[in-house]
Design a protein around this motif. Structure first.
Motif, mmCIF file in Angstrom:
data_model
loop_
_atom_site.group_PDB
_atom_site.id
_atom_site.type_symbol
_atom_site.label_atom_id
_atom_site.label_comp_id
_atom_site.label_asym_id
_atom_site.label_seq_id
_atom_site.Cartn_x
_atom_site.Cartn_y
_atom_site.Cartn_z
ATOM 1 N N ALA A 94 0.787 -1.020 0.030
ATOM 2 C CA ALA A 94 -0.249 0.097 0.054
ATOM 3 C C ALA A 94 0.881 1.242 -0.020
ATOM 4 N N ALA A 95 1.792 1.269 0.772
ATOM 5 C CA ALA A 95 2.765 2.436 0.908
ATOM 6 C C ALA A 95 3.540 2.685 -0.584
ATOM 7 N N LEU A 115 8.516 -2.443 -6.103
ATOM 8 C CA LEU A 115 8.388 -2.643 -4.590
ATOM 9 C C LEU A 115 6.922 -2.682 -4.145
ATOM 10 N N ALA A 116 6.014 -2.053 -4.792
ATOM 11 C CA ALA A 116 4.603 -2.589 -4.513
ATOM 12 C C ALA A 116 4.250 -3.900 -5.039
ATOM 13 N N GLY A 117 4.916 -4.188 -5.895
ATOM 14 C CA GLY A 117 4.769 -5.609 -6.227
ATOM 15 C C GLY A 117 5.193 -6.820 -5.511
ATOM 16 N N ALA A 118 6.731 -6.295 -4.846
ATOM 17 C CA ALA A 118 7.027 -7.270 -3.757
ATOM 18 C C ALA A 118 6.118 -7.268 -2.532
ATOM 19 N N GLN A 177 -3.796 4.513 -8.707
ATOM 20 C CA GLN A 177 -3.106 3.993 -7.608
ATOM 21 C C GLN A 177 -3.157 4.244 -6.243
ATOM 22 N N ILE A 178 -3.773 5.331 -6.171
ATOM 23 C CA ILE A 178 -4.033 5.612 -4.632
ATOM 24 C C ILE A 178 -5.040 4.888 -4.193
ATOM 25 N N ILE A 179 -6.122 4.778 -5.160
ATOM 26 C CA ILE A 179 -7.491 3.622 -4.547
ATOM 27 C C ILE A 179 -6.846 2.410 -4.232
ATOM 28 N N THR A 180 -5.796 1.841 -4.885
ATOM 29 C CA THR A 180 -5.426 0.548 -4.628
ATOM 30 C C THR A 180 -4.620 0.453 -3.287
#
Length: 458
Positions: A94-95, A115-118, A177-180
């Motif tokens: 999320a971050a 990093l989001a994928g990680a 992307q903020i929604i995710t």
């Protein structure tokens, strides 16, 4: 062991369905975060004047992060516990979704997507082995298949965001992307509602904590069913008493030992085949449609139809996996995927492409339901999270390669060649699972895995 026999004899009821919802929501937002990238590519291309090769690298960024996240989640899940990894992974992805939303250039965006994928990969790898350890053997295939079915809701949500948010607002692709990242609020609920796996606790020698978890689950199930619980079976296979300490080297040594090599090879190949095909298709279908003369808005509308087909794909396979066994279900849906990919390769109009794509979506996601059920069943408790994580990570090699291979080869092979290649990969998967796969339906986790543990450690 009596404690595990008590756990496995519980009828599936409201407490189990709460776990299904908790884990399912995690998969929903993992799916949304992964799928939304496909709808960002046209906007990112326009914003930074990117080539098709650069778009392919963005498409590979999330699965590249998945590879490392899945590996780390497995190793940490077997060392510090399944619950902690699941919660930290959610916060991490999320971050970095927020960081990607505010990225000033291509390079920062790419790094943030990795990093989001990680984070998403870590969560994705830990949920199935974690929750499979609570479920009775007779319903485990349906439960984990249905759990993975929540991915489809995330993909549909991503398609809706792609249709109604991305093209509607000036910076719609950033807002998406903020929604995710909104699911971060679920941590407050998870922290209070999720128990640690009693199988993990037993493996760590924390017997009194495992007893508390099982006793609490028994009380809640008894209230839910409104009657006495079934009697505890007289015999049950106990988990191995002494196991090696899990690190990457010891895990790989064990997974490729004589006792486990065939299981590991089969499950890794299945993960590679389905993930290569899946990401090759879903990462590029909106862009391929646009490049065939369809408007961005209309392309996203077609994508919603294709993504909706995931839902019956997942849940039909979850239902069949208890009746036909996991390996047979995987083979059937892989075969359906191969036929659908070939059909798609022959289509040239938007309507027929969408129809064939929807059928391919149905079968690809049905395969995933079987794979998510099957994977935790072939590894012993002490290495279940690591085995699942490494299997998923190896599959991510396919998802890293697929968008780039398709992006580079689309110009030379054309639309037909791209999905002809997908057909060949899927056929290889069908042969592998039918010849070498393990039948797992209706058997306890210990019954499936402890003989292998004994062989490997003697």
């Amino acid at each position: 062991m009596t404690l595990l026999a008590r756990l496995d004899r519980l009828p599936l009821s409201r407490p189990h369905y709460l776990l299904l919802l908790i884990g399912g929501l995690g998969y929903t937002f993992d799916g949304m975060d992964s799928a939304v990238v496909a709808f960002l590519l046209p906007s990112a291309q326009e914003a930074w004047n990117l080539s098709n090769g650069q778009l392919g690298i963005i498409g590979s960024a999330t699965p590249f992060g998945f590879l490392f996240g899945a590996t780390a989640a497995g190793l940490l899940g077997d060392r510090i516990g399944r619950k902690k990894v699941m919660m930290y992974a959610l916060a991490f992805y999320a971050a970095f979704s927020v960081v990607a939303a505010f990225a000033p250039n291509y390079e920062v965006f790419l790094a943030a997507r990795v990093l989001a994928g990680a984070g998403a990969g870590a969560e994705s790898a830990i949920i199935a082995p974690f929750l499979s350890e609570f479920v009775p053997a007779k319903r485990r295939g349906w439960f984990v298949g249905a759990l993975s079915g929540f991915f489809s809701f995330g993909f549909v949500a991503a398609a809706l965001i792609g249709r109604f948010v991305v093209p509607t607002f000036d910076e719609g692709w950033r807002i998406a992307q903020i929604i995710t990242a909104v699911p971060i609020v679920m941590l407050l609920w998870w922290r209070r509602s999720l128990p640690e796996s009693p199988r993990y606790l037993l493996q760590q020698g924390r017997t009194s904590e495992a007893e508390q978890v099982v006793a609490d689950l028994e009380r809640r199930v008894e209230r839910a069913v409104g009657g006495p619980l079934p009697p505890v079976p007289g015999t049950a296979v106990a988990p191995a008493a002494e196991t090696p300490k899990v690190n990457l080297l010891s895990a790989l040594r064990y997974l490729w030992s004589k006792a486990m090599a065939k299981r590991t090879a089969v499950i890794w190949l299945i993960w590679f085949v389905i993930t290569f095909s899946y990401y090759g298709f879903f990462s590029w279908i909106p862009t391929l449609l646009v490049q065939r003369g369809i408007t961005v808005t209309k392309s996203f509308e077609f994508s919603i139809i294709i993504y909706l087909a995931q839902i019956p794909g997942y849940f039909s396979a979850a239902w069949l996996s208890e009746r036909l066994d996991r390996k047979n279900t995987i083979a059937i849906y892989l075969a359906g995927s191969a036929v659908s990919a070939f059909w798609l390769s022959q289509m040239d109009s938007p309507v027929t492409i969408t129809l064939a794509g929807a059928v391919l979506s149905f079968f690809l996601n049905g395969t995933y339901a079987g794979v998510y059920s099957y994977t935790p069943e072939v590894f012993p408790t002490w290495i279940r999270a690591t085995g699942t994580g490494l299997s998923s990570a190896f599959g991510r090699v396919g998802s890293i390669l697929a968008p780039t291979i398709i992006g580079v080869s689309a110009a030379s092979l054309g639309f037909a060649g791209v999905f002809g290649l997908t057909t060949a990969v899927l056929v290889a998967g069908v042969v592998c699972v039918m010849v070498f796969g393990l039948a797992t339906a209706g058997r306890s986790l210990e019954e499936l895995t402890e003989p292998a543990t004994e062989e490997a450690t003697t």
